[in-house]
Design an enzyme around this catalytic site. Structure first.
Site, PDB file in Angstrom:
ATOM      1  N   HIS A 139       0.982  -1.285  -0.117  1.00 31.45           N
ATOM      2  CA  HIS A 139       0.044   0.015   0.096  1.00 31.45           C
ATOM      3  C   HIS A 139       0.982   1.243  -0.083  1.00 31.45           C
ATOM      4  O   HIS A 139       2.066   1.159   0.470  1.00 31.45           O
ATOM      5  CB  HIS A 139      -1.126   0.004   1.136  1.00 31.45           C
ATOM      6  CG  HIS A 139      -0.599   0.192   2.399  1.00 31.45           C
ATOM      7  ND1 HIS A 139      -1.026  -0.033   3.633  1.00 31.45           N
ATOM      8  CD2 HIS A 139       0.692   0.915   3.029  1.00 31.45           C
ATOM      9  CE1 HIS A 139      -0.605   0.234   4.703  1.00 31.45           C
ATOM     10  NE2 HIS A 139       0.400   1.052   4.293  1.00 31.45           N
ATOM     11  N   GLU A 144      -5.260   0.909  -0.562  1.00 31.74           N
ATOM     12  CA  GLU A 144      -4.882  -0.740  -0.387  1.00 31.74           C
ATOM     13  C   GLU A 144      -4.938  -1.461  -1.647  1.00 31.74           C
ATOM     14  O   GLU A 144      -5.713  -1.073  -2.673  1.00 31.74           O
ATOM     15  CB  GLU A 144      -5.957  -1.262   0.489  1.00 31.74           C
ATOM     16  CG  GLU A 144      -6.085  -0.385   1.759  1.00 31.74           C
ATOM     17  CD  GLU A 144      -4.706  -1.038   2.917  1.00 31.74           C
ATOM     18  OE1 GLU A 144      -3.867  -1.124   2.347  1.00 31.74           O
ATOM     19  OE2 GLU A 144      -5.142  -1.159   4.268  1.00 31.74           O
TER      20      GLU A 144
HETATM   21  C1  F6R Z   1       1.558   6.289   6.988  1.00 28.82           C
HETATM   22  C2  F6R Z   1       1.364   5.903   5.398  1.00 28.82           C
HETATM   23  C3  F6R Z   1       1.640   4.204   5.236  1.00 28.82           C
HETATM   24  C4  F6R Z   1       3.139   3.753   5.574  1.00 28.82           C
HETATM   25  C5  F6R Z   1       3.288   2.515   5.512  1.00 28.82           C
HETATM   26  C6  F6R Z   1       4.557   1.987   5.977  1.00 28.82           C
HETATM   27  O1  F6R Z   1       1.313   7.630   6.712  1.00 28.82           O
HETATM   28  O2  F6R Z   1       1.224   6.187   4.409  1.00 28.82           O
HETATM   29  O3  F6R Z   1       1.514   4.026   4.056  1.00 28.82           O
HETATM   30  O4  F6R Z   1       3.949   4.660   5.060  1.00 28.82           O
HETATM   31  O5  F6R Z   1       2.529   1.725   5.956  1.00 28.82           O
HETATM   32  O6  F6R Z   1       4.617   2.151   7.511  1.00 28.82           O
HETATM   33  P1  F6R Z   1       5.960   1.956   8.263  1.00 28.82           P
HETATM   34  O7  F6R Z   1       6.913   3.271   7.493  1.00 28.82           O
HETATM   35  O8  F6R Z   1       5.680   2.479   9.526  1.00 28.82           O
HETATM   36  O9  F6R Z   1       6.667   0.836   8.033  1.00 28.82           O
END
Ligand code: F6R
Length: 236
Positions: A139, A144
């Protein structure tokens, strides 16, 4: 076009995040920047804030856009993207309310909330930079995987893997998100696409190998002509 750079550790990769942010705010004092939250950009944001404060860089004219939000939590809940951005960017840089475009995580009417954010983004000259992470399921923001991607700002049903996101560890019953769609993401002048964490390896391999597919929304970034993809080598 997607350029790819690989970094030996998170610290070096985060230096690049900081550098891109500094370049953006120096080039355009009125830049609009869309920020993902989560673990991937966190250290880069901290380095950016330190650099701005230490060097007295003027960021009073920039606009911050929150990329997405979990629906139903109080805005003060520590799991929200709001809390993350308030702590890491908005408060330390004293960004004024008028310069911050942000979904309400507890909107009474989320469709209305989408319209409100849409009109605020439409009023900007452009989005100069969008900073993105990648989900374990590919995503982007909270766009999604599924049968289709929704181009506009929208409310989405969270995928099972997204419900296990580390930001949601201490929450229950979060089943929807609100997110900027690919129309705005792909209209951004530049995209900084951050890939960190071993749990992202499969999604990233798909990003590299697949054509554009709704089964892995990150592949839509291949349609943009200025994506800088930065990867922590420790994903594999
Ligand atoms: C959050 C967002 C999500 C995250 C992704 C990765 O604002 O847009 O798409 O970038 O879920 O999350 P991390 O960096 O926490 O692994």
């Amino acid at each position: 076009m997607v350029s790819k750079s690989y970094y030996d550790d998170l610290d070096a990769l985060s230096d690049r995040i900081c550098e891109v942010l500094i370049e953006t705010v120096k080039k355009n004092r009125r830049a609009a920047i869309c920020f993902a939250t989560g673990s991937s950009p966190l250290l880069g944001y901290r380095k950016f804030v330190k650099e701005v404060i230490d060097n007295n860089i003027d960021v009073s004219g920039i606009t911050i856009i929150k990329l997405d939000e979990w629906c139903g939590l109080d805005m003060t809940n520590t799991a929200t993207c709001e809390h993350f951005l308030q702590q890491e960017i908005i408060k330390p840089l004293a960004i004024r309310k008028i310069k911050y475009i942000s979904f309400n995580s507890k909107a009474v009417d989320f469709e209305e909330e989408c319209e409100k954010i849409k009109s605020k983004i439409e009023a900007l000259p452009c989005i100069d930079l969008t900073i993105l992470g990648i989900g374990k399921n590919g995503h982007i923001g909270l766009n999604e995987p599924g049968e289709f991607v929704v181009p506009e700002i929208h409310v989405t049903d969270l995928d099972a893997k997204t419900k296990t996101h580390s930001m949601l560890y201490n929450t229950s019953n979060v089943s929807k998100g609100i997110t900027i769609g690919f129309k705005d993401i792909l209209s951004s002048k530049k995209i900084l696409f951050i890939v960190t964490g071993p749990e992202k390896r499969i999604a990233y391999e798909q990003f590299l190998s697949l054509n554009v597919t709704t089964q892995n929304p990150s592949t839509f970034l291949k349609l943009h002509n200025n994506v800088e993809c930065i990867v922590d080598n420790n994903i594999s």
